[in-house]
Scaffold this motif. Structure first.
Motif, short mmCIF file in Angstrom:
data_model
loop_
_atom_site.label_atom_id
_atom_site.label_comp_id
_atom_site.label_asym_id
_atom_site.label_seq_id
_atom_site.Cartn_x
_atom_site.Cartn_y
_atom_site.Cartn_z
N VAL A 190 0.84 -1.20 0.00
CA VAL A 190 0.00 0.00 0.00
C VAL A 190 0.88 1.25 0.00
CG1 VAL A 190 -1.63 1.37 1.39
CG2 VAL A 190 -2.02 -1.07 1.05
N LEU A 191 1.90 1.28 0.85
CA LEU A 191 2.80 2.44 0.92
C LEU A 191 3.58 2.59 -0.39
CD1 LEU A 191 4.04 2.06 4.60
CD2 LEU A 191 2.33 3.66 3.72
N GLU A 192 3.98 1.49 -1.00
CA GLU A 192 4.67 1.56 -2.29
C GLU A 192 3.78 2.15 -3.37
OE1 GLU A 192 7.99 -1.99 -2.14
OE2 GLU A 192 6.02 -2.46 -2.99
N ILE A 193 2.51 1.77 -3.38
CA ILE A 193 1.57 2.30 -4.37
C ILE A 193 1.40 3.81 -4.19
CG2 ILE A 193 -0.85 2.30 -5.09
CD1 ILE A 193 -0.82 -0.77 -4.49
N LEU A 194 1.29 4.26 -2.96
CA LEU A 194 1.12 5.69 -2.69
C LEU A 194 2.30 6.52 -3.18
CD1 LEU A 194 -0.36 5.70 0.91
CD2 LEU A 194 -1.54 6.33 -1.20
N THR A 195 3.48 5.96 -3.07
CA THR A 195 4.70 6.72 -3.38
C THR A 195 5.29 6.42 -4.75
OG1 THR A 195 6.11 5.00 -2.44
CG2 THR A 195 5.36 6.75 -0.96
N SER A 196 4.90 5.33 -5.34
CA SER A 196 5.52 4.84 -6.58
C SER A 196 7.00 4.53 -6.36
CB SER A 196 5.35 5.83 -7.73
OG SER A 196 3.99 6.05 -8.00
N ASN B 166 20.99 9.86 4.74
CA ASN B 166 21.30 11.01 5.58
C ASN B 166 20.23 11.23 6.65
OD1 ASN B 166 23.64 11.60 4.10
ND2 ASN B 166 22.42 12.64 2.54
N GLU B 167 19.12 10.56 6.51
CA GLU B 167 18.04 10.68 7.48
C GLU B 167 18.13 9.53 8.48
OE1 GLU B 167 15.78 13.14 7.72
OE2 GLU B 167 16.77 14.18 6.08
N SER B 168 17.26 9.55 9.47
CA SER B 168 17.30 8.53 10.51
C SER B 168 16.57 7.26 10.12
CB SER B 168 16.71 9.09 11.80
OG SER B 168 15.37 9.48 11.58
N HIS B 169 15.96 7.23 8.95
CA HIS B 169 15.26 6.04 8.49
C HIS B 169 15.88 5.60 7.17
CE1 HIS B 169 13.20 9.70 7.12
NE2 HIS B 169 13.31 9.12 5.95
N VAL B 170 15.78 4.34 6.88
CA VAL B 170 16.38 3.85 5.64
C VAL B 170 15.37 3.14 4.74
CG1 VAL B 170 18.70 3.65 6.59
CG2 VAL B 170 17.15 1.69 6.70
N SER B 171 14.13 3.04 5.15
CA SER B 171 13.15 2.35 4.33
C SER B 171 11.94 3.23 4.08
CB SER B 171 12.70 1.05 5.01
OG SER B 171 11.92 1.36 6.14
N LEU B 172 11.14 2.83 3.12
CA LEU B 172 9.90 3.54 2.84
C LEU B 172 8.98 3.52 4.05
CD1 LEU B 172 8.00 4.96 0.88
CD2 LEU B 172 7.33 2.70 0.04
N LEU C 194 0.97 13.95 3.48
CA LEU C 194 0.75 14.13 2.04
C LEU C 194 2.05 14.25 1.26
CD1 LEU C 194 -2.40 16.41 2.01
CD2 LEU C 194 -2.23 13.99 1.39
N GLU C 195 3.16 14.52 1.95
CA GLU C 195 4.46 14.57 1.27
C GLU C 195 4.88 13.19 0.76
OE1 GLU C 195 7.54 16.53 3.51
OE2 GLU C 195 6.18 18.16 4.08
N LEU C 196 4.24 12.16 1.28
CA LEU C 196 4.56 10.79 0.87
C LEU C 196 4.06 10.49 -0.54
CD1 LEU C 196 5.82 8.13 2.00
CD2 LEU C 196 3.49 7.43 2.48
N ALA C 197 2.94 11.10 -0.91
CA ALA C 197 2.31 10.79 -2.20
C ALA C 197 3.23 11.13 -3.37
CB ALA C 197 1.00 11.54 -2.33
#
Length: 164
Positions: free
Chosen positions: A38-44, A53-59, A73-76
């Motif tokens: 679902v998250l992959e679909i939202l972001t392509s 460089n951020e504290s996370h490494v995955s979607l 909404l920045e995720l879309a």
């Protein structure tokens, strides 16, 4: 109902934490995989390294950070701007995050997921922290060997036995 296995097989980014780390598989393991999709679909984008460089490494980690900061909404996908209803994107992101929660007992069943996605009026619970989320205190793993590799290498050995 949970089952335990000695050999863990699957694609790492889609495996639930309890299965990847302990070999424990349940119906909630598939819910985790669905949430990632679902998250992959939202972001392509694929669930892999987003920004070292951020504290996370995955979607999943990126989605959680945006959700926590009320910047969902920045995720879309940028290409989809102005072609979707904001509430639908927010609902899909919330359902995706509910599916990837760290504890399997916190994840909804697939039947509940279908109801959540099909109803505009159903009130959804707030998601808890996802599995495999690295916070600011976590050490970013060394991904130098697998940076942005989109293919896999499968090796096979073929042995042919011939009579004398």
């Amino acid at each position: 109902m949970q089952e335990s296995t000695q050999k863990v097989v699957g694609t790492f980014g889609y495996m639930s934490p309890e299965y990847a780390m302990h070999g424990i598989f349940s119906v909630k393991s598939d819910v985790y995989s669905f949430g990632v999709i679902v998250l992959e679909i939202l972001t392509s984008k694929k669930n892999r390294v987003v920004d070292l460089n951020e504290s996370h490494v995955s979607l999943v980690g990126h989605a959680w950070t945006l959700w926590s900061e009320n910047k969902s909404l920045e995720l879309a996908d940028e290409e989809l701007k102005n072609s979707y209803h904001e509430q639908e994107v927010l609902r899909c992101m919330q359902v995706g995050l509910l599916c990837v929660q760290e504890g399997s007992e916190d994840r909804p069943t697939m039947a509940s997921v279908v109801l959540m996605l099909g109803s505009e009026t159903m009130t959804l619970p707030q998601p808890k922290r996802p599995g495999f989320y690295l916070n600011d205190d976590s050490e970013v793993p060394d991904l130098s060997m697998s940076d942005h590799v989109d293919c896999s290498r499968n090796e096979i050995t073929l042995t042919m036995i011939h009579g004398r």
